[in-house]
Scaffold this motif. Sequence first.
Motif, mmCIF file in Angstrom:
data_model
loop_
_atom_site.group_PDB
_atom_site.id
_atom_site.type_symbol
_atom_site.label_atom_id
_atom_site.label_comp_id
_atom_site.label_asym_id
_atom_site.label_seq_id
_atom_site.Cartn_x
_atom_site.Cartn_y
_atom_site.Cartn_z
ATOM 1 N N ASN A 89 0.791 -1.231 0.000
ATOM 2 C CA ASN A 89 0.000 0.000 0.000
ATOM 3 C C ASN A 89 0.820 1.276 0.000
ATOM 4 O O ASN A 89 0.274 2.353 -0.204
ATOM 5 C CB ASN A 89 -0.928 0.003 1.220
ATOM 6 C CG ASN A 89 -1.932 -1.124 1.145
ATOM 7 O OD1 ASN A 89 -2.416 -1.466 0.070
ATOM 8 N ND2 ASN A 89 -2.233 -1.716 2.282
ATOM 9 N N ARG A 90 2.117 1.158 0.256
ATOM 10 C CA ARG A 90 2.968 2.335 0.239
ATOM 11 C C ARG A 90 3.766 2.341 -1.055
ATOM 12 O O ARG A 90 4.591 1.452 -1.289
ATOM 13 C CB ARG A 90 3.914 2.328 1.433
ATOM 14 C CG ARG A 90 4.752 3.573 1.476
ATOM 15 C CD ARG A 90 5.605 3.621 2.706
ATOM 16 N NE ARG A 90 6.416 4.828 2.644
ATOM 17 C CZ ARG A 90 7.333 5.121 3.504
ATOM 18 N NH1 ARG A 90 7.573 4.316 4.512
ATOM 19 N NH2 ARG A 90 8.030 6.216 3.373
ATOM 20 N N PRO A 91 3.545 3.352 -1.908
ATOM 21 C CA PRO A 91 4.265 3.378 -3.180
ATOM 22 C C PRO A 91 5.764 3.568 -2.983
ATOM 23 O O PRO A 91 6.200 4.265 -2.060
ATOM 24 C CB PRO A 91 3.681 4.580 -3.927
ATOM 25 C CG PRO A 91 2.656 5.174 -3.049
ATOM 26 C CD PRO A 91 2.651 4.477 -1.738
ATOM 27 N N GLY A 92 6.539 2.972 -3.874
ATOM 28 C CA GLY A 92 7.977 3.184 -3.928
ATOM 29 C C GLY A 92 8.308 4.054 -5.130
ATOM 30 O O GLY A 92 7.625 3.997 -6.151
ATOM 31 N N PHE A 93 9.336 4.854 -4.997
ATOM 32 C CA PHE A 93 9.684 5.804 -6.053
ATOM 33 C C PHE A 93 11.109 5.629 -6.560
ATOM 34 O O PHE A 93 11.682 6.526 -7.170
ATOM 35 C CB PHE A 93 9.467 7.240 -5.561
ATOM 36 C CG PHE A 93 8.066 7.495 -5.104
ATOM 37 C CD1 PHE A 93 7.056 7.647 -6.029
ATOM 38 C CD2 PHE A 93 7.752 7.550 -3.760
ATOM 39 C CE1 PHE A 93 5.751 7.862 -5.617
ATOM 40 C CE2 PHE A 93 6.460 7.758 -3.337
ATOM 41 C CZ PHE A 93 5.450 7.913 -4.272
ATOM 42 N N SER A 94 11.691 4.467 -6.333
ATOM 43 C CA SER A 94 13.087 4.250 -6.700
ATOM 44 C C SER A 94 13.317 4.253 -8.209
ATOM 45 O O SER A 94 14.451 4.406 -8.658
ATOM 46 C CB SER A 94 13.610 2.941 -6.098
ATOM 47 O OG SER A 94 12.867 1.841 -6.565
#
Length: 145
Positions: A89-94
């Motif tokens: 549920n927590r987006p990653g932005f890598s």
Amino acid sequence: MKAVVQRVTEARVEVDGTTMGRCGPGLMILVCAMQGDTEDNADTLAARIAKLRIFRDEDGRMNRSILDSGGAALVVSQFTLAADTSRGNRPGFSAAAPPEDGERLYERFAEALRGQGIAVETGRFGAEMAVHLVNDGPVTIPIER
């Protein structure tokens, strides 16, 4: 690079209550540089968007580009377009480019649009911004390099 293109009747972006950029009829473009993107990606994306036929012709069909319609563009950086939600549920932005590359490519993209003959205003890279727009249609189109 990734972009979300919205056909608008008007748009503006504010930082700390101060308007940084605005446009009348034309395009609101949210743009994100991704890991590995280059200046060529920015130039190619700008050329594609400049020629994107999403404005109405005399018959009401989406058959004209921003170049044909004489509209302007508001370009806003948005690293959240790189969001990966595949692992919860927590987006990653890598997948987004590092900030120094992202800013350089964002500025290159805006300049490439100007080079196509489009009036362009921008927000402020990396700032908390409030974006106001009236989507015309609504027409919203995602585009990748």
